[in-house]
Design a protein around this motif. Structure first.
Motif, mmCIF file in Angstrom:
data_model
loop_
_atom_site.group_PDB
_atom_site.id
_atom_site.type_symbol
_atom_site.label_atom_id
_atom_site.label_comp_id
_atom_site.label_asym_id
_atom_site.label_seq_id
_atom_site.Cartn_x
_atom_site.Cartn_y
_atom_site.Cartn_z
ATOM 1 N N ASP A 172 0.837 -1.200 0.000
ATOM 2 C CA ASP A 172 0.000 0.000 0.000
ATOM 3 C C ASP A 172 0.877 1.256 0.000
ATOM 4 O O ASP A 172 1.997 1.242 0.510
ATOM 5 C CB ASP A 172 -0.859 0.052 1.280
ATOM 6 C CG ASP A 172 -2.096 -0.825 1.186
ATOM 7 O OD1 ASP A 172 -2.295 -1.470 0.141
ATOM 8 O OD2 ASP A 172 -2.857 -0.845 2.160
ATOM 9 N N TYR A 173 0.304 2.354 -0.502
ATOM 10 C CA TYR A 173 0.978 3.650 -0.460
ATOM 11 C C TYR A 173 1.400 4.005 0.967
ATOM 12 O O TYR A 173 2.534 4.431 1.210
ATOM 13 C CB TYR A 173 0.035 4.724 -1.018
ATOM 14 C CG TYR A 173 0.565 6.143 -0.912
ATOM 15 C CD1 TYR A 173 1.565 6.601 -1.774
ATOM 16 C CD2 TYR A 173 0.075 7.025 0.047
ATOM 17 C CE1 TYR A 173 2.049 7.889 -1.682
ATOM 18 C CE2 TYR A 173 0.557 8.321 0.144
ATOM 19 C CZ TYR A 173 1.545 8.747 -0.719
ATOM 20 O OH TYR A 173 2.025 10.030 -0.617
ATOM 21 N N PHE A 174 0.492 3.808 1.909
ATOM 22 C CA PHE A 174 0.784 4.155 3.307
ATOM 23 C C PHE A 174 2.032 3.432 3.810
ATOM 24 O O PHE A 174 2.909 4.041 4.436
ATOM 25 C CB PHE A 174 -0.414 3.806 4.192
ATOM 26 C CG PHE A 174 -0.194 4.118 5.653
ATOM 27 C CD1 PHE A 174 -0.415 5.393 6.147
ATOM 28 C CD2 PHE A 174 0.240 3.126 6.533
ATOM 29 C CE1 PHE A 174 -0.211 5.690 7.497
ATOM 30 C CE2 PHE A 174 0.454 3.420 7.882
ATOM 31 C CZ PHE A 174 0.228 4.701 8.368
ATOM 32 N N ASP A 175 2.110 2.142 3.547
ATOM 33 C CA ASP A 175 3.251 1.354 4.035
ATOM 34 C C ASP A 175 4.558 1.813 3.380
ATOM 35 O O ASP A 175 5.597 1.885 4.041
ATOM 36 C CB ASP A 175 3.017 -0.136 3.765
ATOM 37 C CG ASP A 175 1.819 -0.664 4.546
ATOM 38 O OD1 ASP A 175 1.485 -0.083 5.597
ATOM 39 O OD2 ASP A 175 1.203 -1.647 4.097
ATOM 40 N N ARG B 169 5.533 5.219 4.895
ATOM 41 C CA ARG B 169 6.011 5.027 6.272
ATOM 42 C C ARG B 169 7.401 4.403 6.280
ATOM 43 O O ARG B 169 8.315 4.921 6.932
ATOM 44 C CB ARG B 169 5.038 4.114 7.036
ATOM 45 C CG ARG B 169 5.437 3.864 8.497
ATOM 46 C CD ARG B 169 4.624 2.725 9.101
ATOM 47 N NE ARG B 169 4.788 1.508 8.303
ATOM 48 C CZ ARG B 169 3.900 0.530 8.216
ATOM 49 N NH1 ARG B 169 2.771 0.584 8.897
ATOM 50 N NH2 ARG B 169 4.139 -0.523 7.459
ATOM 51 N N GLY C 67 -5.409 10.174 12.221
ATOM 52 C CA GLY C 67 -4.502 9.753 11.162
ATOM 53 C C GLY C 67 -3.053 9.926 11.572
ATOM 54 O O GLY C 67 -2.764 10.294 12.713
ATOM 55 N N VAL D 115 -0.096 11.384 6.056
ATOM 56 C CA VAL D 115 0.080 10.249 5.148
ATOM 57 C C VAL D 115 -1.259 9.556 5.006
ATOM 58 O O VAL D 115 -1.765 8.954 5.953
ATOM 59 C CB VAL D 115 1.126 9.258 5.694
ATOM 60 C CG1 VAL D 115 1.387 8.149 4.664
ATOM 61 C CG2 VAL D 115 2.426 9.977 6.044
ATOM 62 N N GLU D 116 -1.877 9.659 3.852
ATOM 63 C CA GLU D 116 -3.198 9.073 3.669
ATOM 64 C C GLU D 116 -3.124 7.557 3.751
ATOM 65 O O GLU D 116 -2.149 6.942 3.326
ATOM 66 C CB GLU D 116 -3.834 9.535 2.348
ATOM 67 C CG GLU D 116 -3.096 9.109 1.096
ATOM 68 C CD GLU D 116 -3.822 9.560 -0.191
ATOM 69 O OE1 GLU D 116 -3.792 10.769 -0.455
ATOM 70 O OE2 GLU D 116 -4.387 8.709 -0.894
ATOM 71 N N ASN D 117 -4.152 6.958 4.322
ATOM 72 C CA ASN D 117 -4.156 5.514 4.561
ATOM 73 C C ASN D 117 -5.534 4.941 4.219
ATOM 74 O O ASN D 117 -6.391 4.777 5.083
ATOM 75 C CB ASN D 117 -3.813 5.251 6.037
ATOM 76 C CG ASN D 117 -3.603 3.773 6.329
ATOM 77 O OD1 ASN D 117 -3.664 2.943 5.417
ATOM 78 N ND2 ASN D 117 -3.347 3.449 7.577
ATOM 79 N N HIS D 118 -5.713 4.688 2.922
ATOM 80 C CA HIS D 118 -7.008 4.206 2.444
ATOM 81 C C HIS D 118 -6.921 2.776 1.922
ATOM 82 O O HIS D 118 -7.808 2.335 1.197
ATOM 83 C CB HIS D 118 -7.542 5.132 1.350
ATOM 84 C CG HIS D 118 -7.829 6.528 1.828
ATOM 85 N ND1 HIS D 118 -8.919 6.831 2.603
ATOM 86 C CD2 HIS D 118 -7.151 7.687 1.685
ATOM 87 C CE1 HIS D 118 -8.919 8.129 2.900
ATOM 88 N NE2 HIS D 118 -7.852 8.664 2.355
ATOM 89 N N GLY D 119 -5.821 2.084 2.267
ATOM 90 C CA GLY D 119 -5.660 0.726 1.754
ATOM 91 C C GLY D 119 -5.538 0.698 0.250
ATOM 92 O O GLY D 119 -5.971 -0.247 -0.413
#
Lengths: 190, 190
Positions: A109-112, A115, A130, A139-143
């Protein structure tokens, strides 16, 4: 007449660009589509670099307008997100209402990715909910695989964003995800 | 009725997002336009993160379709290029034939940023011309602010890509370039 698919992606920057793009075109034809590859039509012809760039941009926009669909390679390029040229083209085709599919040779994912790769794990909770980097940027975390406008635009049009893990040395040349998109396109359009 | 301008940019990720976006909207109104700001309409409302992301994407696309023009903040975001969400929106608005302007608070060309910031000056000549990073990926050099699809798309539509130098701590909050775009939009559209 075969439906035309625009082949968006950062393969144009590879040392083996010609070979990889030729392989994409061949695969595309095998699945019954006519490949439309960026940069195909543009010679340098002694133009200054800026004018040459404008000519490539105009040629690619023309190819997109003549295409029925796009398959975009959204593998992260020089950072945590996809190549911005490819992303411009994805937004362009979405606005035109064309069929869209995308793939990435990075499964996380983008989030991972942000991070771990950009902030080395050092996220902090935001007062309003968030997470953010130490620089304060949330940091957006939408899966999702990348920024929500990309995933959202693709999925809202019935497309798919295929993500796969590939050996590092084939990060930009592995076409398994591309072929998966071709199969989806064939099932949807043919 | 005032013409509507969509305010694309990574300001949504700032800790002070609300204040900066409010300032953008105020400036936009002062120049005679109606501001259309992303995310304005979307509440979380207990939605799971993915569904929430899809809803924001759909809302932003709706705002873009209702807008006459876009001003995009293309300041590099987490890397050498612009925020990909903003770039998707730029491509989207270009395809819709809307008026487009953009600004960046980073004055250097894309080529110079990639050479100095991403490859620490270590470019090598390519056998076929041009330069590449030590990873073999070519670095386009068209005297442009970002990938040629971005600059090309903006300029081909009569827009401008305004680049300015600002103090580092105001990289994402400085609105001088935004106001310059508003002046250009007013001169072109009002």
């Amino acid at each position: 007449m075969a439906l035309k698919i625009y082949l968006a992606g950062p393969e144009v920057f590879l040392p083996e660009a010609r070979a990889v793009i030729a392989e994409k075109k061949l695969l595309c034809s095998r699945y019954g589509f006519e490949p439309m590859a960026p940069g195909d039509l543009v010679k340098r012809d002694g133009l200054d670099p800026f004018t040459h760039g404008m000519k490539i941009s105009a040629a690619n926009e023309g190819l997109m307008m003549a295409s029925d669909a796009v398959i975009a390679n959204l593998t992260p390029f020089r950072g945590v997100s996809a190549d911005v040229g490819t992303v411009y083209e994805l937004g362009f085709m979405c606005a035109l209402g064309r069929s869209v599919w995308a793939f990435s040779n990075e499964p996380r994912d983008y989030f991972d990715r942000v991070r771990d790769d950009f902030y080395q794990g050092e996220l902090v909770p935001r007062p309003t909910g968030g997470m953010a980097g130490p620089d304060g940027l949330s940091v957006e975390n939408h899966g999702m695989g990348d920024n929500l406008m990309l995933d959202g635009g693709i999925l809202a049009r019935g497309g798919a964003f295929v993500r796969r893990d590939v050996p590092r040395e084939r990060l930009y040349s592995d076409l398994g995800g591309f072929e998966e998109c071709l199969k989806l396109a064939a099932a949807a359009l043919l």
